[in-house]
Design an enzyme around this catalytic site. Structure first.
Site, PDB file in Angstrom:
ATOM      1  N   CYS A   1       0.918  -1.223   0.004  1.00  0.00           N
ATOM      2  CA  CYS A   1       0.082  -0.138  -0.032  1.00  0.00           C
ATOM      3  C   CYS A   1       0.738   1.263  -0.171  1.00  0.00           C
ATOM      4  O   CYS A   1       1.587   1.673   0.933  1.00  0.00           O
ATOM      5  CB  CYS A   1      -0.766  -0.120   1.338  1.00  0.00           C
ATOM      6  SG  CYS A   1      -1.867   1.475   1.342  1.00  0.00           S
TER       7      CYS A   1
ATOM      8  N   TYR B   1      -5.260   6.221  -9.461  1.00  0.00           N
ATOM      9  CA  TYR B   1      -6.466   5.341  -8.920  1.00  0.00           C
ATOM     10  C   TYR B   1      -7.761   5.913  -9.483  1.00  0.00           C
ATOM     11  O   TYR B   1      -8.589   4.965 -10.029  1.00  0.00           O
ATOM     12  CB  TYR B   1      -6.873   5.441  -7.309  1.00  0.00           C
ATOM     13  CG  TYR B   1      -5.908   4.768  -6.269  1.00  0.00           C
ATOM     14  CD1 TYR B   1      -6.210   3.244  -6.117  1.00  0.00           C
ATOM     15  CD2 TYR B   1      -4.643   5.335  -6.067  1.00  0.00           C
ATOM     16  CE1 TYR B   1      -5.565   2.693  -5.385  1.00  0.00           C
ATOM     17  CE2 TYR B   1      -3.926   4.514  -5.282  1.00  0.00           C
ATOM     18  CZ  TYR B   1      -4.039   3.284  -4.862  1.00  0.00           C
ATOM     19  OH  TYR B   1      -3.201   2.567  -4.284  1.00  0.00           O
TER      20      TYR B   1
END
Length: 338
Positions: free
Chosen positions: A41, A172
């Site tokens: 992450c 994203y």
């Protein structure tokens, strides 16, 4: 996901803070808290880097989740028995539910858990690293850099805000867009900002001032993942990072700086994105490339001056339990933290 196909990130986090004066009920205390991350992450990667740079390993332990999770939460499948050895839980979700049995939002990393109660204190990733710099100062290592100096905070905040909107979150928005229009807009903003960053960094070694700051940490964690996942998986494919001379050199410079590259686990990064994002990659096939050897090649950024740690010094090598394989060392699983 918005009706127009634009990806909307849920930015409602548990905002309780751990502070030197304990005003939120959680005072800074060595050994009391556990930082939970996943190597995959980018948001959690920030916390791992700042913890390394400031030398907080001995006072703030770190649990490491595996790279793959389901809709319930991140799991500690890298640890013996599939449980975090300090918290004794299999899923990070358990710490959130101890804080709020009806917790309605996503279970995210990084998170800091209060070890005595087993309750999550915060998952506010942006504030976590700032507080490491400002609230944990009594426990910083000798020679720790000043990552959020008061004289530069306005500029750091301004640059970081632009980077978040268009780059950190922008990749994203490209990858999870469900309409051509939403994708096109996110793609345009991403590349406009990357061009702006390239121009900014062409004549200066770091984003703000002449040393590493919070702004560099925040940009690095996206750029280091760019060729491995964002270029192809998220359709951010105007150029590879390795085809952008200034940003490629800048990112290699940071990668080769102690505290940055030694937190990066490329196999886990790829496994997370390509396996978890079934709507983007239904087959779950994880690509073999790209070649990682370029990360250790000369970058030439020293010619621009600047001092990575200012008047400070590099951090010590990672503790053995937190060491990750470097480029070319293979895809072995990172050892769990204890």
């Amino acid at each position: 996901m918005a009706n127009d196909g634009e990806f909307k990130r849920d930015q409602n986090y548990i905002t309780t803070r751990i502070t030197a004066d304990g005003r939120d009920g959680y005072p800074v205390e060595p050994g009391r808290y556990r930082l939970v991350i996943a190597r995959a992450c980018p948001w959690a990667n920030r916390a791992a880097i700042v913890r390394r740079l400031l030398g907080l390993e001995d006072v703030l332990s770190m649990g490491i989740c595996g790279p793959v999770h389901d809709e319930r939460s991140w799991t500690f499948d890298l640890d013996p028995g599939g449980k975090d050895p300090v918290l004794g839980i299999e899923r990070l979700q358990e710490a959130f539910f101890k804080r709020d049995p009806e917790y309605p939002r996503g279970i995210t990393v990084p998170a800091i858990v209060d070890i005595p109660t087993g309750q999550v204190v915060t998952n506010d990733f942006a504030q976590i690293t700032i507080d490491m710099s400002l609230e944990w100062t009594a426990h910083h290592r000798d020679g720790a850099p000043e990552l959020y100096p008061e004289r530069l905070r306005d500029e750091i905040d301004d640059v970081a805000s632009k980077v978040f909107k268009d780059v950190n979150n922008g990749v994203y928005q490209c990858g999870f867009a469900t309409s051509q229009e939403a994708y096109d807009e996110a793609y345009r903003r991403l590349w406009d900002r990357l061009d702006w960053l390239s121009d900014r960094l062409a004549g200066r070694r770091y984003l703000v001032g002449d040393t590493i700051t919070e702004a560099d940490v925040r940009l690095f964690t996206t750029l280091v993942r760019f060729d491995a996942v964002y270029h192809g998986h998220f359709k951010c494919n105007r150029h590879k990072l390795s085809e952008m001379p200034v940003l490629w050199a800048y990112t290699r410079d940071l990668f080769q700086t102690p505290g940055f590259g030694d937190t990066i686990h490329f196999p886990q990064i790829k496994e997370h994105y390509y396996v978890v994002h079934k709507t983007v990659n239904p087959t779950g096939i994880v690509p073999a490339g790209p070649d990682e050897s370029g990360w250790l090649t000369p970058h030439g950024r020293e010619e621009l001056g600047g001092r990575p740690f200012g008047d400070g010094t590099p951090p010590r090598p990672p503790i053995e339990a937190e060491r990750v394989p470097g480029p070319g060392e293979g895809a072995s699983t990172a050892k769990p933290a204890h």
